[in-house]
Design a protein around this motif. Structure first.
Motif, PDB file in Angstrom:
ATOM      1  N   VAL A 237       0.838  -1.199   0.000  1.00  0.00           N
ATOM      2  CA  VAL A 237       0.000   0.000   0.000  1.00  0.00           C
ATOM      3  C   VAL A 237       0.874   1.251   0.000  1.00  0.00           C
ATOM      4  O   VAL A 237       0.648   2.195  -0.767  1.00  0.00           O
ATOM      5  CB  VAL A 237      -0.948   0.001   1.225  1.00  0.00           C
ATOM      6  CG1 VAL A 237      -1.629   1.356   1.378  1.00  0.00           C
ATOM      7  CG2 VAL A 237      -1.990  -1.102   1.080  1.00  0.00           C
ATOM      8  N   TYR A 238       1.885   1.262   0.844  1.00  0.00           N
ATOM      9  CA  TYR A 238       2.797   2.407   0.919  1.00  0.00           C
ATOM     10  C   TYR A 238       3.460   2.672  -0.433  1.00  0.00           C
ATOM     11  O   TYR A 238       3.481   3.805  -0.919  1.00  0.00           O
ATOM     12  CB  TYR A 238       3.858   2.140   1.986  1.00  0.00           C
ATOM     13  CG  TYR A 238       4.932   3.203   2.057  1.00  0.00           C
ATOM     14  CD1 TYR A 238       4.720   4.383   2.761  1.00  0.00           C
ATOM     15  CD2 TYR A 238       6.155   3.012   1.418  1.00  0.00           C
ATOM     16  CE1 TYR A 238       5.696   5.365   2.823  1.00  0.00           C
ATOM     17  CE2 TYR A 238       7.143   3.991   1.480  1.00  0.00           C
ATOM     18  CZ  TYR A 238       6.914   5.158   2.178  1.00  0.00           C
ATOM     19  OH  TYR A 238       7.883   6.122   2.229  1.00  0.00           O
ATOM     20  N   GLN A 239       3.986   1.620  -1.039  1.00  0.00           N
ATOM     21  CA  GLN A 239       4.704   1.795  -2.301  1.00  0.00           C
ATOM     22  C   GLN A 239       3.765   2.229  -3.428  1.00  0.00           C
ATOM     23  O   GLN A 239       4.128   3.057  -4.270  1.00  0.00           O
ATOM     24  CB  GLN A 239       5.427   0.498  -2.668  1.00  0.00           C
ATOM     25  CG  GLN A 239       6.587   0.190  -1.736  1.00  0.00           C
ATOM     26  CD  GLN A 239       7.226  -1.155  -2.019  1.00  0.00           C
ATOM     27  OE1 GLN A 239       6.644  -2.020  -2.688  1.00  0.00           O
ATOM     28  NE2 GLN A 239       8.431  -1.345  -1.513  1.00  0.00           N
ATOM     29  N   THR A 240       2.538   1.686  -3.434  1.00  0.00           N
ATOM     30  CA  THR A 240       1.568   2.060  -4.462  1.00  0.00           C
ATOM     31  C   THR A 240       1.215   3.544  -4.363  1.00  0.00           C
ATOM     32  O   THR A 240       1.203   4.276  -5.365  1.00  0.00           O
ATOM     33  CB  THR A 240       0.287   1.225  -4.329  1.00  0.00           C
ATOM     34  OG1 THR A 240       0.607  -0.160  -4.503  1.00  0.00           O
ATOM     35  CG2 THR A 240      -0.746   1.622  -5.378  1.00  0.00           C
ATOM     36  N   TYR A 241       0.933   3.996  -3.133  1.00  0.00           N
ATOM     37  CA  TYR A 241       0.602   5.411  -2.935  1.00  0.00           C
ATOM     38  C   TYR A 241       1.804   6.309  -3.224  1.00  0.00           C
ATOM     39  O   TYR A 241       1.658   7.427  -3.729  1.00  0.00           O
ATOM     40  CB  TYR A 241       0.108   5.643  -1.512  1.00  0.00           C
ATOM     41  CG  TYR A 241      -1.342   5.260  -1.290  1.00  0.00           C
ATOM     42  CD1 TYR A 241      -2.340   5.804  -2.088  1.00  0.00           C
ATOM     43  CD2 TYR A 241      -1.710   4.392  -0.274  1.00  0.00           C
ATOM     44  CE1 TYR A 241      -3.679   5.475  -1.867  1.00  0.00           C
ATOM     45  CE2 TYR A 241      -3.038   4.055  -0.052  1.00  0.00           C
ATOM     46  CZ  TYR A 241      -4.018   4.599  -0.859  1.00  0.00           C
ATOM     47  OH  TYR A 241      -5.337   4.269  -0.651  1.00  0.00           O
ATOM     48  N   LEU A 242       2.999   5.840  -2.884  1.00  0.00           N
ATOM     49  CA  LEU A 242       4.198   6.640  -3.110  1.00  0.00           C
ATOM     50  C   LEU A 242       4.428   6.870  -4.605  1.00  0.00           C
ATOM     51  O   LEU A 242       4.783   7.976  -5.022  1.00  0.00           O
ATOM     52  CB  LEU A 242       5.410   5.950  -2.493  1.00  0.00           C
ATOM     53  CG  LEU A 242       6.709   6.768  -2.453  1.00  0.00           C
ATOM     54  CD1 LEU A 242       6.515   8.031  -1.618  1.00  0.00           C
ATOM     55  CD2 LEU A 242       7.849   5.915  -1.888  1.00  0.00           C
ATOM     56  N   VAL A 243       4.202   5.828  -5.400  1.00  0.00           N
ATOM     57  CA  VAL A 243       4.314   5.970  -6.855  1.00  0.00           C
ATOM     58  C   VAL A 243       3.321   7.017  -7.357  1.00  0.00           C
ATOM     59  O   VAL A 243       3.648   7.878  -8.183  1.00  0.00           O
ATOM     60  CB  VAL A 243       4.084   4.612  -7.554  1.00  0.00           C
ATOM     61  CG1 VAL A 243       3.917   4.804  -9.064  1.00  0.00           C
ATOM     62  CG2 VAL A 243       5.237   3.671  -7.272  1.00  0.00           C
ATOM     63  N   THR A 244       2.088   6.956  -6.845  1.00  0.00           N
ATOM     64  CA  THR A 244       1.066   7.930  -7.233  1.00  0.00           C
ATOM     65  C   THR A 244       1.481   9.350  -6.848  1.00  0.00           C
ATOM     66  O   THR A 244       1.348  10.299  -7.637  1.00  0.00           O
ATOM     67  CB  THR A 244      -0.279   7.586  -6.565  1.00  0.00           C
ATOM     68  OG1 THR A 244      -0.719   6.297  -7.001  1.00  0.00           O
ATOM     69  CG2 THR A 244      -1.349   8.623  -6.917  1.00  0.00           C
ATOM     70  N   ALA A 245       1.979   9.494  -5.619  1.00  0.00           N
ATOM     71  CA  ALA A 245       2.372  10.818  -5.134  1.00  0.00           C
ATOM     72  C   ALA A 245       3.459  11.429  -6.010  1.00  0.00           C
ATOM     73  O   ALA A 245       3.396  12.615  -6.365  1.00  0.00           O
ATOM     74  CB  ALA A 245       2.845  10.713  -3.689  1.00  0.00           C
ATOM     75  N   ARG A 246       4.443  10.632  -6.358  1.00  0.00           N
ATOM     76  CA  ARG A 246       5.556  11.162  -7.151  1.00  0.00           C
ATOM     77  C   ARG A 246       5.161  11.381  -8.609  1.00  0.00           C
ATOM     78  O   ARG A 246       5.626  12.343  -9.235  1.00  0.00           O
ATOM     79  CB  ARG A 246       6.741  10.206  -7.041  1.00  0.00           C
ATOM     80  CG  ARG A 246       7.358  10.232  -5.637  1.00  0.00           C
ATOM     81  CD  ARG A 246       8.454   9.221  -5.438  1.00  0.00           C
ATOM     82  NE  ARG A 246       9.056   9.377  -4.101  1.00  0.00           N
ATOM     83  CZ  ARG A 246       9.954   8.532  -3.592  1.00  0.00           C
ATOM     84  NH1 ARG A 246      10.361   7.472  -4.299  1.00  0.00           N
ATOM     85  NH2 ARG A 246      10.450   8.750  -2.386  1.00  0.00           N
ATOM     86  N   ALA A 247       4.302  10.513  -9.126  1.00  0.00           N
ATOM     87  CA  ALA A 247       3.859  10.678 -10.511  1.00  0.00           C
ATOM     88  C   ALA A 247       2.994  11.925 -10.666  1.00  0.00           C
ATOM     89  O   ALA A 247       3.052  12.614 -11.694  1.00  0.00           O
ATOM     90  CB  ALA A 247       3.083   9.442 -10.968  1.00  0.00           C
ATOM     91  N   ASP A 248       2.198  12.218  -9.631  1.00  0.00           N
ATOM     92  CA  ASP A 248       1.294  13.381  -9.687  1.00  0.00           C
ATOM     93  C   ASP A 248       1.938  14.656  -9.150  1.00  0.00           C
ATOM     94  O   ASP A 248       1.312  15.719  -9.188  1.00  0.00           O
ATOM     95  CB  ASP A 248       0.021  13.098  -8.881  1.00  0.00           C
ATOM     96  CG  ASP A 248      -0.815  11.978  -9.470  1.00  0.00           C
ATOM     97  OD1 ASP A 248      -0.553  11.587 -10.626  1.00  0.00           O
ATOM     98  OD2 ASP A 248      -1.731  11.488  -8.774  1.00  0.00           O
ATOM     99  N   GLY A 249       3.148  14.532  -8.639  1.00  0.00           N
ATOM    100  CA  GLY A 249       3.771  15.699  -8.028  1.00  0.00           C
ATOM    101  C   GLY A 249       2.983  16.181  -6.832  1.00  0.00           C
ATOM    102  O   GLY A 249       2.643  17.359  -6.723  1.00  0.00           O
ATOM    103  N   ASN A 250       2.686  15.258  -5.908  1.00  0.00           N
ATOM    104  CA  ASN A 250       1.826  15.541  -4.764  1.00  0.00           C
ATOM    105  C   ASN A 250       2.649  15.458  -3.471  1.00  0.00           C
ATOM    106  O   ASN A 250       2.686  14.423  -2.807  1.00  0.00           O
ATOM    107  CB  ASN A 250       0.672  14.540  -4.743  1.00  0.00           C
ATOM    108  CG  ASN A 250      -0.394  14.885  -3.717  1.00  0.00           C
ATOM    109  OD1 ASN A 250      -0.131  15.586  -2.746  1.00  0.00           O
ATOM    110  ND2 ASN A 250      -1.600  14.378  -3.930  1.00  0.00           N
ATOM    111  N   PRO A 251       3.327  16.542  -3.085  1.00  0.00           N
ATOM    112  CA  PRO A 251       4.175  16.487  -1.890  1.00  0.00           C
ATOM    113  C   PRO A 251       3.395  16.245  -0.598  1.00  0.00           C
ATOM    114  O   PRO A 251       3.922  15.644   0.340  1.00  0.00           O
ATOM    115  CB  PRO A 251       4.859  17.859  -1.877  1.00  0.00           C
ATOM    116  CG  PRO A 251       3.954  18.746  -2.670  1.00  0.00           C
ATOM    117  CD  PRO A 251       3.360  17.873  -3.729  1.00  0.00           C
TER     118      PRO A 251
END
Length: 276
Positions: A237-251
């Protein structure tokens, strides 16, 4: 690596399994505490009867794979010899060592009898023995009634299975969704940690960026990981959300994830986050 062999009509195979009759006298001597511990272990392992788990992990080769499956069968056999009949019935349904599946009708008939006598563990196990290749429709109604009875008594396995059965999906009736999530939360709080996967999945489906749902999904994934039988869900779950955060530029999302990973979580703290 599954290679199931069905033995419904092969009595010689059945008799060759070494399944002697269960000693009911030992069941009467088994303490309530030990029975509860055995129930928890069996229910965690039952759905993984021919798969690896943390308790019986897969090895690097076929030999170790086979040894792990036989170790599970030996464990169930030892539990049955100690007076735990549900383990005996699990071995009447499956043989992990030989990777055999038998007809569930005999075990279900016995489970129904035990359930009607008040055995709450048997009530819950009736919902565990299901196989799409077997026509078990005749047990549907009694299984539902027994699961409802066991859930009403607060048994975590019954609560978990009722949560699964009654979940209408994220777009379903709100009251029914909350009832299902509440039952799953009670089950997870009582040690049926697999139920937490139901909650984590629900919140993940709601949003991958809303910080409320991210926090709830991660929290319940941590609880899920307390199971002795299933692989880590929180890391995924952590890694999936982290990929989303970085792909969307969501600090903000990335910062929240770091805080969640560094924090401590338990079922009460997850429940406190709410459902909405």
């Amino acid at each position: 690596m599954a290679y199931e062999v069905y033995a419904y009509r092969f009595l010689r195979v059945w008799m060759g399994m070494g399944l002697a009759g269960f000693e009911t006298a030992k069941a009467k001597a088994l303490s309530a505490e030990q029975r509860a511990a055995y129930e928890h272990e069996l229910f965690e392992e039952l759905s993984l009867w021919n798969q690896g788990s943390k308790r019986f992990p897969d090895g690097p080769d076929l030999k170790s794979f086979q040894e792990a499956r036989c170790a599970r069968d030996d464990r169930w056999k030892a539990m049955a010899k100690d007076g735990f009949e549900l383990a005996h019935l699990a071995r009447r349904a499956y043989n992990p060592c030989r990777n055999l599946v038998f007809s569930f009708k005999g075990p279900l008939n016995r489970l129904q009898k035990l359930a009607e006598q008040g055995d709450v563990g048997a009530m819950c196990m009736m919902g565990a023995l299901r196989d799409e290749r077997q026509d078990l429709s005749g047990f549907d109604e009694v299984t539902r009634r027994m699961l409802e009875a066991g859930a009403a008594k607060g048994h975590p396995e019954c609560l978990w299975r009722m949560a699964q059965r009654t979940y209408p999906g994220i777009g379903g009736d709100k009251a029914q969704v909350e009832s299902s999530l509440s039952m799953a939360a009670r089950a997870a709080s009582a040690g049926a940690y697999r139920a937490a996967a139901h909650l984590a999945s629900h919140f993940r489906a709601l949003s991958r960026t809303d910080l409320r749902y991210v926090g709830r999904a991660y929290c319940w994934s941590v609880i899920h990981d307390q199971s002795a039988s299933i692989d880590s869900g929180a890391t995924m779950v952590y890694q999936t959300y982290l990929v989303t955060a970085r792909a969307d530029g969501n600090p903000a999302l990335e910062s929240t994830l770091l805080e969640l990973k560094a924090g401590s979580h338990d079922a009460p703290s997850c429940i406190a986050l709410g459902w909405h």
